[in-house]
Design a protein around this motif. Structure first.
Motif, PDB file in Angstrom:
ATOM      1  N   SER A 153      12.434   7.309   2.892  1.00 52.03           N
ATOM      2  CA  SER A 153      12.885   7.907   1.640  1.00 52.03           C
ATOM      3  C   SER A 153      11.965   7.466   0.506  1.00 52.03           C
ATOM      4  O   SER A 153      11.187   6.514   0.639  1.00 52.03           O
ATOM      5  CB  SER A 153      14.319   7.464   1.332  1.00 52.03           C
ATOM      6  N   ASP A 154      12.060   8.150  -0.608  1.00 51.14           N
ATOM      7  CA  ASP A 154      11.241   7.792  -1.772  1.00 51.14           C
ATOM      8  C   ASP A 154      11.542   6.363  -2.227  1.00 51.14           C
ATOM      9  O   ASP A 154      10.636   5.633  -2.645  1.00 51.14           O
ATOM     10  CB  ASP A 154      11.490   8.772  -2.928  1.00 51.14           C
ATOM     11  N   ASP A 155      12.814   5.964  -2.152  1.00 53.12           N
ATOM     12  CA  ASP A 155      13.179   4.602  -2.550  1.00 53.12           C
ATOM     13  C   ASP A 155      12.492   3.562  -1.668  1.00 53.12           C
ATOM     14  O   ASP A 155      12.031   2.516  -2.158  1.00 53.12           O
ATOM     15  CB  ASP A 155      14.692   4.412  -2.468  1.00 53.12           C
ATOM     16  N   LYS A 156      12.393   3.841  -0.380  1.00 53.28           N
ATOM     17  CA  LYS A 156      11.771   2.884   0.536  1.00 53.28           C
ATOM     18  C   LYS A 156      10.248   2.881   0.376  1.00 53.28           C
ATOM     19  O   LYS A 156       9.614   1.828   0.518  1.00 53.28           O
ATOM     20  CB  LYS A 156      12.186   3.190   1.969  1.00 53.28           C
ATOM     21  N   LYS A 157       9.686   4.026   0.079  1.00 55.10           N
ATOM     22  CA  LYS A 157       8.249   4.068  -0.220  1.00 55.10           C
ATOM     23  C   LYS A 157       7.957   3.256  -1.477  1.00 55.10           C
ATOM     24  O   LYS A 157       6.960   2.529  -1.529  1.00 55.10           O
ATOM     25  CB  LYS A 157       7.794   5.514  -0.402  1.00 55.10           C
ATOM     26  N   ASP A 158       8.839   3.374  -2.452  1.00 49.31           N
ATOM     27  CA  ASP A 158       8.671   2.604  -3.683  1.00 49.31           C
ATOM     28  C   ASP A 158       8.843   1.110  -3.413  1.00 49.31           C
ATOM     29  O   ASP A 158       8.111   0.278  -3.972  1.00 49.31           O
ATOM     30  CB  ASP A 158       9.709   3.078  -4.714  1.00 49.31           C
ATOM     31  N   PHE A 159       9.778   0.760  -2.533  1.00 46.01           N
ATOM     32  CA  PHE A 159       9.980  -0.632  -2.126  1.00 46.01           C
ATOM     33  C   PHE A 159       8.692  -1.200  -1.531  1.00 46.01           C
ATOM     34  O   PHE A 159       8.286  -2.325  -1.844  1.00 46.01           O
ATOM     35  CB  PHE A 159      11.124  -0.714  -1.123  1.00 46.01           C
TER      36      PHE A 159
ATOM     37  N   LYS B  83       5.616  -0.205  -2.051  1.00 40.11           N
ATOM     38  CA  LYS B  83       4.580  -0.328  -3.081  1.00 40.11           C
ATOM     39  C   LYS B  83       4.743  -1.605  -3.895  1.00 40.11           C
ATOM     40  O   LYS B  83       3.769  -2.248  -4.277  1.00 40.11           O
ATOM     41  CB  LYS B  83       4.630   0.889  -4.018  1.00 40.11           C
ATOM     42  N   LYS B  84       5.995  -1.977  -4.145  1.00 45.64           N
ATOM     43  CA  LYS B  84       6.274  -3.124  -5.013  1.00 45.64           C
ATOM     44  C   LYS B  84       6.477  -4.431  -4.234  1.00 45.64           C
ATOM     45  O   LYS B  84       6.639  -5.488  -4.847  1.00 45.64           O
ATOM     46  CB  LYS B  84       7.533  -2.847  -5.847  1.00 45.64           C
TER      47      LYS B  84
ATOM     48  N   LYS C  52       3.159   1.607   7.590  1.00 44.68           N
ATOM     49  CA  LYS C  52       2.894   2.705   6.659  1.00 44.68           C
ATOM     50  C   LYS C  52       2.207   3.867   7.364  1.00 44.68           C
ATOM     51  O   LYS C  52       2.507   5.039   7.105  1.00 44.68           O
ATOM     52  CB  LYS C  52       2.030   2.198   5.501  1.00 44.68           C
TER      53      LYS C  52
END
Length: 206
Positions: free
Chosen positions: A30-36, A38-39, A22
């Motif tokens: 990408s935003d999707d991978k950042k969200d991945f 986080k979750k 990180k």
């Protein structure tokens, strides 16, 4: 109980590695991978049974013997879900970046990740580029990025190499983890020819 303790220790180390990822690479994701990230529940990535570690990515599970679990392998396992579309050529680029990550963060490396072909590619072809290309998922994204940053010839050489690697090493049962463990022992004569022809032609064009 031993397997449970081993998993707890593994998850603790994985947590440290993802903190480094990180810090070093979040701006490239990408935003999707950042969200991945986080979750992400680390327990969903690994299970341990009968002294075999099972690593899960892309809905496929890959077995790994405990003695193969070095810091380099663990970092690869953590980076892989963020890199997407793991081709043989991209895995070699990821391996080179893992080496840099270990050196930057003063980690204790266990494996030698020196691979002359990739060092030549980095120094002579992809020099001055941040390694965010390993986080680009599609061929079109990589091509467009390289064409913009280094020119159309560099974009084309990337795909020539990717194609050559795929012909030799990308099989129906391709195992990214196994390839990462063995890539330095494989033969890359045609790829060396492609690289050195590109370099010679680049000198001529200058």
């Amino acid at each position: 109980m031993d397997e449970e303790n081993s998993l707890i220790s593994l998850i603790s180390l994985i947590d440290e590695i993802f903190d480094i990822i990180k810090t070093d690479y979040l701006k490239y994701l990408s935003d999707d991978k950042k969200d991945f990230l986080k979750k992400l529940n680390y327990k969903n990535l690994f299970t341990i049974k009968n002294d075999i570690i099972y690593y899960k990515t892309d809905l496929v599970t890959y077995p790994l013997k405990k003695e193969e679990l070095t810091i380099e392998v663990l970092i690869f396992m953590c980076l892989a879900p963020l890199c997407g579309n793991l081709t043989p050529f991209k895995i070699c680029l990821i391996a080179s970046e893992i080496k840099s990550l270990i050196e930057r963060n003063n980690l204790e490396g266990n494996r030698n990740l020196d691979f002359n072909l990739i060092e030549v590619i980095k120094e002579k072809i992809l020099n001055d580029l941040p390694y965010n290309i390993i986080f680009l998922d599609t061929d079109i994204d990589i091509f467009n990025y390289l064409a913009t940053e280094k020119g159309i010839r560099t974009a084309k050489i990337y795909y020539s190499l990717k194609h050559d690697f795929n012909i030799h090493f990308l099989k129906d049962d391709f195992n990214p983890l196994e390839y990462f463990l063995k890539y330095q022992d494989l033969e890359y004569e045609t790829s060396y020819d492609i690289v050195y022809n590109f370099i010679e032609n680049s000198i001529i064009y200058k």
